[in-house]
Design a protein around this motif. Structure first.
Motif, PDB file in Angstrom:
ATOM      1  N   GLU B 470      15.360 -49.771 -41.123  1.00 44.61           N
ATOM      2  CA  GLU B 470      15.136 -48.381 -41.505  1.00 44.61           C
ATOM      3  C   GLU B 470      16.183 -47.487 -40.854  1.00 44.61           C
ATOM      4  N   SER B 473      19.740 -47.979 -42.354  1.00 47.91           N
ATOM      5  CA  SER B 473      19.968 -47.667 -43.760  1.00 47.91           C
ATOM      6  C   SER B 473      20.943 -46.502 -43.853  1.00 47.91           C
ATOM      7  N   GLY B 475      21.236 -44.258 -46.188  1.00 46.01           N
ATOM      8  CA  GLY B 475      20.692 -43.021 -46.743  1.00 46.01           C
ATOM      9  C   GLY B 475      21.000 -42.826 -48.209  1.00 46.01           C
ATOM     10  N   ARG B 476      21.705 -43.794 -48.828  1.00 41.35           N
ATOM     11  CA  ARG B 476      22.020 -43.611 -50.244  1.00 41.35           C
ATOM     12  C   ARG B 476      20.803 -43.926 -51.128  1.00 41.35           C
ATOM     13  N   CYS B 477      20.346 -45.171 -51.096  1.00 47.50           N
ATOM     14  CA  CYS B 477      19.340 -45.594 -52.061  1.00 47.50           C
ATOM     15  C   CYS B 477      17.939 -45.199 -51.597  1.00 47.50           C
ATOM     16  N   THR B 478      17.225 -44.548 -52.499  1.00 49.40           N
ATOM     17  CA  THR B 478      15.857 -44.174 -52.157  1.00 49.40           C
ATOM     18  C   THR B 478      15.014 -45.416 -51.917  1.00 49.40           C
ATOM     19  N   THR B 479      15.334 -46.498 -52.626  1.00 48.98           N
ATOM     20  CA  THR B 479      14.595 -47.729 -52.405  1.00 48.98           C
ATOM     21  C   THR B 479      14.749 -48.179 -50.963  1.00 48.98           C
ATOM     22  N   HIS B 481      16.093 -46.423 -48.056  1.00 51.56           N
ATOM     23  CA  HIS B 481      15.625 -45.588 -46.934  1.00 51.56           C
ATOM     24  C   HIS B 481      14.150 -45.261 -47.064  1.00 51.56           C
ATOM     25  N   GLY B 482      13.650 -45.237 -48.300  1.00 55.56           N
ATOM     26  CA  GLY B 482      12.213 -45.042 -48.463  1.00 55.56           C
ATOM     27  C   GLY B 482      11.448 -46.334 -48.245  1.00 55.56           C
ATOM     28  N   GLY B 483      11.987 -47.428 -48.785  1.00 58.68           N
ATOM     29  CA  GLY B 483      11.275 -48.703 -48.725  1.00 58.68           C
ATOM     30  C   GLY B 483      11.173 -49.275 -47.323  1.00 58.68           C
ATOM     31  N   GLN B 485      11.169 -47.633 -44.667  1.00 58.40           N
ATOM     32  CA  GLN B 485      10.245 -46.782 -43.929  1.00 58.40           C
ATOM     33  C   GLN B 485       8.799 -47.186 -44.222  1.00 58.40           C
ATOM     34  N   ARG B 486       8.514 -47.499 -45.503  1.00 59.60           N
ATOM     35  CA  ARG B 486       7.162 -47.956 -45.850  1.00 59.60           C
ATOM     36  C   ARG B 486       6.863 -49.295 -45.166  1.00 59.60           C
ATOM     37  N   GLU B 489       5.898 -48.624 -41.700  1.00 61.37           N
ATOM     38  CA  GLU B 489       4.565 -48.027 -41.616  1.00 61.37           C
ATOM     39  C   GLU B 489       3.473 -49.073 -41.795  1.00 61.37           C
ATOM     40  N   LEU B 510       7.086 -53.585 -52.544  1.00 65.40           N
ATOM     41  CA  LEU B 510       8.327 -53.210 -51.855  1.00 65.40           C
ATOM     42  C   LEU B 510       9.423 -54.222 -52.144  1.00 65.40           C
ATOM     43  N   ALA B 513      10.720 -53.396 -55.552  1.00 62.49           N
ATOM     44  CA  ALA B 513      11.470 -52.133 -55.668  1.00 62.49           C
ATOM     45  C   ALA B 513      12.798 -52.217 -54.916  1.00 62.49           C
TER      46      ALA B 513
END
Lengths: 889, 631
Positions: B470, B473, B475-479, B481-483, B485-486, B489, B510, B513
């Motif tokens: 995390e 990453s 910071g480009r792909c939402t998959t 930096h978001g993934g 992070q999920r 969590e 995940l 995605a």
């Protein structure tokens, strides 16, 4: 062209085109939250997934895929939908989000209690972009709410456990709320690639990647120009217009044209409750295309409604009293008829306006015809006429055929003779940058730029670093610098030979200077070398751009002559196709085309003032113009206007000139008007009323036509002034005005693309000798006073001396060179006094490195054009005015 | 063979011969020996030798890879006998000089390298972890001075280049292709094919990049090459330049390797001085030079296109492909990127020939591979073995005690977080060959092998690794930096006892995605999560269903208790060290106030027998997650 199949449909598209654009163009929905049409893909959002037959590794991004022949694409499979939903769920998870997936959202009404028992800050109604948000729409179209795709509901959302940066609401134009951001970086790329500004950046990494302005501080401390291009591309409520942010859920959109400068950017005005609440670029004008500047976007509400005129006024003694329109018009008609009777038609003069529409200027001309006076002009007319005459003498054509859209698409060598085009003609400067540093697809060869200016503008930074040259001319010496270049180029045998064969008399350039004070010979040589190279390559598109200032008749004439000479040397008989004369104000070309120029034996503006001063001019009708704001030597103009028997002013605000008038007829702002204007390259652009007229005010064309009816009834003449709609005047224009006859009037259909220029290049071309530059040597430590149009100051607000004319307060100060300031003991923000024989002016000082040493700069609009009190009347000299500057004691 | 090379070789042989004339004390100076105190040893040795006026040379060398023995000093005598001494910290220098110069110091000696056998001392060649190696790339490590190009040349250095320069570009590339050499960073792309791409490009100049941004946790393969045998990498790059027509190279080295930066800088300078870089190399007409470029510390800059972006002064983000580096790499010019070890391999192939190179290894991967071994093992080391060497044998050699059932090996992580994780029962069956790892859904990676025993918790490991992914990453792909992070969590929640039965579904989602990410950092980041869920399901289930962490690692699932039966001598100290005053004594009876305890383990550190860790549910009834944890 390639043939491909999308969802079973056979489609033709250019080979290698970005698939995502082709899909969208064919009316098929594909989510794309980071793609900007025409720019290379960023591929950050990962939602634009499609299935491409035969592609390795599963679903593909349509933004990074390109069209191939026989490609088979599917966007409608269950797998595609699910993958998009999964990816989108990850975006939603880091967004203040309940508006996105709540299935009740479409049913909720303002004031409803949220049935989801959600915290109020997560609710849709607390987001200013609700119902006009791309992310929200994407969620809707991907059925996120219907399918209840909320896998991360109840997760920690650690993103929000970190301290979120505060929203930036510190400036008057742009609001930035990082909490709404999904890091698509569209704003970063819009600022970099579409605007060449680079004020926005990506900071941090991983989950803490954030958008930042400048070094991460407030927006107004970065180099942001507030053009708002980032707002247009933002798919969320991260970047928003500050004015009317909550009102901008529009009810209607009206396509019209910005009248802040002569570029003529077409804009869409969003309205709500009959009021404009938001402005977006409109691509009708292919030159402005998808971009506008801070003026176009934010100046629509520069002044408050109550500051506009809503009643017609008639002078009673020292005061102006409201009057019914009919009574006021009767007074004007009666007195004009009376004055003509008593003093003859030559004692009456008319001023049209570069701020008025073609239709209004046309009526001004027509009215002058009814009265029978040739005394017709507008305040900055003499400057424009001088430049236009010079161009006409050079190329043999009046309405130059050069098309501005050639600059961003084709031009390889660009010569700009203008002080800070960035501020005067923002979007034109932008398109020049597009040519120098092309970022858009399809890729083009970069151009090289030569800038000649005394002040340092942003364009100067696009010269040397990109292989061009910036020649910093001393103020008033611009023409001399261009002449020195011309002399160097003609020294090249091939250039001289081809010039001679084109029938040019190269001896006309012999008197030009070899050197110019303040500029190294080697720098001149470098610039000349670039131009010679362009001369040798006849297939290359060149552009010579001249933007004379609104003050200085002689300088405008000489500069235009010199620049035209260069264009002629480079391109001979076809030079007119490469020569651009950019007038300062919006509709100067239109006013000229409509005949708002002195008639046979008539007086121009300078002559009118002289005549009024001498008591020979008795009546003046001013339609939208403001001589006290635009004319140098203000004291003299004021004195002259004071001697008139009748001064009639048609304007939307009570300007300084209007305050002196005997009758003031209330006009409406451009945003409330129908009609056309003619841009710098004579694109005839449509104005359309986006806002109803206020009070008794009515568009000037209506007032002028009613006045015309009254005058014809009193003075006779067969002219008809019965117009119900502005379009009727437009129709008349297309039938009678040269160049405009090409427009067949079909209710303005398709306007904005055509240009009222002269076809063919049949004119006689000629090189013209350029006069020696005049210069006033410094005395007693005085400094040159430079002036010009600036980016942020609103014309309307400045003309009523509004302290908020420049909401950023960057331009309501005199700009002093920072090194001079040290010597003078002046600090930023200090009160200073500018003084010369004519006047004395107290104001604040700001320090800068854009102004050359030994000079100061004051915006020409500042405080109703107060700089004109210090400038001498037009005197035929190219030298700048001089003032002393001292710290206020 | 080129005449220029012969001359060079002759001079260097002379230099090396001179070093052999006297007794030499070789002190390894490399990152792990420095950590063990080798710098101090070197200083102490130099001053003691001077003080005693000994006729002895003290020489800096690289390390042999036997990291757990450092400082591992070797004394080579003029008669050729050589003995290694282990753990020679500065305080043992006097003893070493006293005992080892005339004789062999039995106390400090580790093994005999050369010369006659010594009673009671093993020979290095018989030492199990040495004997199993096939030392080719590491051959010179620990023997030559990495800062002295003569040592390198005297050991056959640059003869590979000399031979390559005699061949055409096609011949060199053919040889590299025939060797089956694949990129050693873990991507395993055939090197010959990559070179052929670049050779075919007409646009000039062409660039070479050496990717020395070795950032995987537990990987220090490239570091040892750069620190101990830098010239071999440079030589490989010059050969690549000859084969591809590249004229300039950037050596992208991570900032966290200061010694490697220093050594590589010096090596490039020396190579330039000898005409091995610059114009007309070895009078062959080849012109090629390079620059050491220090990275700014981003994991994704080790990704080929992220590295190129970083070199181009852009934000260090992997780029969108196409264009590929061979078409548009650094400065938008044709570029080839290879790993440090790959270039070293090229040198070896050219020096020793195809037949030698291909004599070991597997069908798909011939030759050898360097591995760095760390984690829960006794012998942290760097070894070079032939492809296909059984992992079990290697493991037994590096951790003999665990082999004797001291603790239980739980998992192996090869090639860091992106490559995945394997349970012991699968891992130890595998040969060290990339092809063998693939069927199990993991990668062998760039050479890092991290062994994990049962004191580690798989949930805790995932918390750590998903945080790493995390954080790194771009910071480009939402998959991505978001993934990632999920991912964090979910595992944090499971570690807190908040696991839910549908967490496996979320992991699945995940995994799906994240495959739509731009670079391998995103697309491979769910690997460790998915393999954990596959191979360690039982342990995760235990967390989810029983709120129990068998490894006693997850803080929220354990509590500290005083063992009333044990000796309480040390408990006053435990009470004193406790930062929250949770260790209390009432009526002579010690206990831990659970409301104060922050589970920092300080009390157990000082009183290991008196404090024990128990499952939280052992003494407390189960409570719903989020509710107050009192009965």
């Amino acid at each position: 062209m390639a043939k491909l199949t999308i969802d079973g449909r056979e489609i033709e598209a250019p080979d290698g085109a970005p698939l995502v654009e082709v899909i969208k163009e064919n009316g098929i929905y594909v989510p794309n939250l980071c793609y900007i049409d025409g720019l290379p893909p960023y591929a950050g959002c990962r939602t634009c997934l499609v299935e491409i037959e035969g592609a390795r590794g599963g679903l593909q991004l349509s933004c990074t895929s390109t069209v191939r022949d026989e490609m088979v694409v599917r966007t409608d499979t269950a797998e595609v939908k699910q993958a998009r939903q999964y990816v989108l769920s990850l975006i939603d998870a880091n967004h203040s989000d309940r508006c996105l997936t709540c299935h009740r959202r479409v049913k909720c009404m303002p004031g409803d209690v949220c049935l989801r028992d959600d915290v109020v800050t997560h609710r849709c109604l607390t987001c200013s972009k609700n119902y006009r948000c791309e992310l929200q729409t994407t969620n809707d179209l991907l059925d996120m709410g219907v399918d209840n795709v909320e896998p991360w509901e109840g997760e920690d959302r650690t993103y929000y456990q970190w301290e979120q940066p505060e929203p930036d609401r510190a400036n008057p134009f742009l609001e930035f709320d990082p909490q709404m951001c999904i890091i698509c970086t569209r704003c970063v790329r819009a600022c970099d690639d579409l605007r060449h500004t680079g004020a926005i950046t990506l900071a941090g990494r991983g989950f803490s990647t954030r958008i930042a302005f400048g070094a991460g501080g407030p927006i107004d401390e970065s180099n942001c120009d507030f053009c708002g291009s980032c707002i247009d591309v933002c798919p969320t409520a991260t970047l928003m217009e500050k004015p009317n942010k909550w009102l901008a859920r529009t009810e209607d959109w009206v396509s019209t044209t910005c009248t802040s400068c002569s570029v003529g950017c077409t804009i869409s005005v969003g309205t709500r409750g009959g009021k404009p609440v938001i402005v977006k670029p409109d691509t009708i004008n292919p030159f402005s295309d998808d971009q506008i500047c801070v003026r176009g976007r934010f100046h629509y509400d520069a002044i408050k409604p109550k500051e506009r005129l809503s009643k017609h006024l008639v002078r009673e003694g020292d005061t102006l009293q409201p009057s019914p329109l009919d009574a006021a018009l009767d007074i004007v008609a009666d007195r004009l008829a009376g004055i003509r009777e008593q003093h003859g038609a030559a004692s009456i003069a008319f001023l049209g306006s570069p701020f008025a529409t073609n239709e209004e200027n046309y009526l001004v001309r027509k009215l002058a015809g009814v009265v029978g006076t040739p005394n017709i002009d507008f305040t900055v007319g003499p400057v424009n006429q001088a430049a236009a005459h010079a161009a006409q003498a050079a190329f043999g054509v009046d309405r130059l055929p050069a098309d501005l859209t050639d600059i961003p698409t084709k031009a390889k060598t660009i010569l700009v003779v203008a002080d800070d085009l960035e501020e005067t003609h923002n979007v034109a400067a932008l398109r020049i940058k597009d040519a120098i540093d092309p970022r858009k697809l399809p890729a083009r060869e970069p151009a090289r730029l030569i800038v000649i200016s005394s002040r340092r503008g942003e364009l100067c930074d696009f010269a040397e670093p990109y292989g061009g040259v910036w020649l910093q001319a001393e103020a008033g010496q611009e023409a001399a610098v261009v002449s020195a270049l011309a002399k160097r180029i003609v020294g090249d045998e091939n250039v001289a030979a081809s010039a001679k064969s084109a029938g040019l008399d190269v001896d006309a350039l012999a008197a030009g200077p070899d050197t110019v004070t303040g500029i190294e010979n080697s720098t001149l040589d470098n610039a000349a070398a670039i131009l010679s190279e362009a001369a040798a390559d006849a297939g290359q598109t060149i552009a010579v751009v001249v933007a004379p200032k609104s003050v200085g008749v002689a300088l405008a004439a000489e500069t235009t002559k010199a620049a035209a000479n260069v264009a002629l040397l480079l391109r001979g008989a076809s030079a007119a196709s490469s020569f651009y004369l950019l007038p300062t104000e919006a509709n100067i070309n239109g006013a000229r085309d409509m005949g708002v120029v002195p008639g046979e034996g008539g007086l121009n503006f300078i002559g009118i003032v002289e005549a009024a001063s001498a008591g020979d001019m008795k009546a003046l009708v001013v339609a939208g113009d403001n001589p006290l704001m635009f004319a140098p030597g203000r004291a003299k103009v004021e004195e002259a206007l004071g001697r008139l028997d009748l001064l009639v002013v048609i304007d939307q605000v009570l300007t300084d000139t209007a305050k002196m008038a005997h009758v003031v007829l209330a006009d409406v702002p451009a945003i409330s008007k129908d009609g056309t204007i003619t841009s710098a390259d004579r694109r005839v652009l449509r104005l359309k009323a986006a806002q109803a007229a206020q009070g008794e005010a009515q568009p000037a064309w209506a007032t002028l036509s009613q006045l015309g009816q009254r005058l014809t009834s009193r003075l006779g003449g067969g002219e008809s002034f019965s117009y119900e709609e502005a379009s009727e005047i437009t129709e008349e224009i297309t039938k009678s005005v040269p160049g405009y006859d090409r427009f067949h009037f079909h209710g303005y259909l398709g306007w904005g693309k055509g240009r009222a220029v002269e076809d063919g290049l049949s004119g006689t071309i000629a090189l013209q000798p350029v006069g020696e530059p005049a210069s006033t040597p410094p005395s007693n430590g005085d400094v040159a006073l430079l002036t010009g149009r600036t980016l942020f100051t609103s014309l309307e607000a400045a003309s009523i001396h509004s302290p908020e004319a420049d909401k950023l307060h960057r331009e309501d100060a005199v700009l002093v060179n920072q090194y001079d300031a040290v010597e003078l003991g002046i600090s930023a923000g200090d009160g200073v006094v500018l003084k010369n024989g004519s006047a004395e002016l107290s104001l604040k000082a700001a320090l800068t490195n854009t102004v050359p040493r030994g000079s100061v700069f004051l915006s020409s609009y500042y405080d109703g054009g107060v700089v004109n009190t210090l400038l001498p009347s037009e005197n035929g000299s190219t030298a700048p005015a001089r003032v002393t500057i001292a710290k206020q004691s | 063979m080129l005449k220029a090379y012969e001359e060079l070789r002759a001079k260097s042989d002379e230099v090396w011969k001179n070093t052999q004339a006297r007794t030499v004390i070789r002190v390894p100076i490399a990152t792990c020996s420095i950590a063990a105190g080798a710098r101090e040893t070197l200083e102490a040795l130099e001053s003691a030798v001077k003080e005693r006026g000994l006729d002895v040379d003290v020489q800096t060398v690289g390390e042999r890879g036997l990291c757990w023995l450092e400082p591992l000093v070797e004394i080579v005598k003029a008669d050729g006998s050589a003995v290694l001494y282990e753990h020679v910290t500065s305080d043992k220098v006097e003893q070493l000089l006293d005992e080892a110069l005339d004789d062999v110091s039995a106390d400090l000696a580790f093994a005999v390298v050369e010369g006659t056998d010594v009673e009671g001392l093993q020979r290095l060649d018989d030492f199990d972890l040495w004997a199993l190696q096939e030392r080719r790339l590491l051959l010179r490590c620990g023997i030559i001075d990495p800062d002295n190009i003569d040592h390198y040349i005297a050991h056959g250095g640059y003869s590979g280049l000399a031979q390559a320069l005699d061949q055409s570009q096609e011949e060199v590339i053919q040889t590299v292709s025939d060797s089956t050499l694949r990129g050693r960073s873990g991507s395993a792309f055939p090197t010959g094919t990559k070179w052929e791409f670049l050779r075919g490009k007409e646009r000039e100049p062409k660039y070479l990049i050496c990717n020395a941004d070795e950032g995987d946790p537990g990987a220090f393969v490239n570091r040892i090459l750069m620190e101990c045998d830098p010239q071999s990498v440079i030589e490989g790059m010059v050969i690549a330049a000859h084969a591809t027509g590249a004229t300039y190279a950037f050596f992208y080295l991570r900032e966290e390797y200061p010694l490697a930066i220093e050594r590589m800088e010096k090596a490039v300078e020396q190579a330039r001085e000898r005409g091995l870089l610059g114009d007309n190399i070895l009078e062959s007409g080849l012109s090629f030079d390079m620059k050491i470029w220090v990275g700014a510390g981003s994991y994704v800059c080790g990704e080929e296109s992220g590295l190129l972006a970083s070199l181009d002064d852009e934000r260090g983000m992997p780029r969108i492909r196409p264009p590929f580096p061979a078409d548009s790499g650094v400065f938008e010019q044709p570029t080839n990127v290879n790993n440090v070890e790959t270039y070293s391999d090229v040198t070896l192939i050219m020096e020793k020939g195809l037949e030698f190179y291909n004599s070991v290894g597997t069908e798909a991967n011939k030759g050898t591979k360097i591995f760095s071994l760390s984690g829960h093992i006794q012998r942290v080391c760097v070894v070079e073995v032939a492809f296909g060497y059984p992992l079990r044998d290697l493991y037994h050699a590096v951790d003999p005690a665990t082999y004797q059932e001291r603790r239980k090996l739980k998992a192996l992580q090869a090639g860091a977080a992106l490559a995945g994780i394997l349970p012991t029962h699968i891992a130890l069956k595998l040969p060290l060959d990339p092809e063998a790892f693939k069927p199990h859904g993991v990668l062998m990676g760039g050479g890092g092998l991290v062994f994990i025993d049962d004191t580690a918790c798989i949930v805790d490991l995932n918390v750590m690794f998903s945080w790493f992914l995390e954080d790194e990453s771009c910071g480009r792909c939402t998959t991505c930096h978001g993934g990632t992070q999920r991912m964090s969590e979910i595992f944090r929640r499971i570690g807190r006892g908040g696991g839910k039965s549908n967490d496996y579904d979320k992991m699945e989602l995940l995994g799906q995605a994240l495959q739509y990410s731009n670079c391998i950092h995103g697309s491979a980041s769910p690997t460790i999560m998915l393999r954990s869920a596959e191979y360690f399901r039982e342990e995760i289930d235990q967390h989810i269903n029983e709120q129990r962490c068998a490894a006693k690692v997850c803080r929220d699932l354990i509590r500290y208790e005083i063992d009333s039966d044990s000796d309480s001598d040390k408990l006053p100290e435990a009470a004193a060290i406790c930062p929250t005053e949770a260790v209390v004594q009432e009526d002579e009876k010690w206990s831990i106030d659970q409301s104060k305890c922050i589970k920092c383990n300080a009390c157990k550190d000082v009183a290991p027998d008196a404090v024990r860790i128990v499952d939280a549910f052992d003494v407390l009834p189960l409570t719903p997650v989020g509710a107050s944890a009192t009965a």
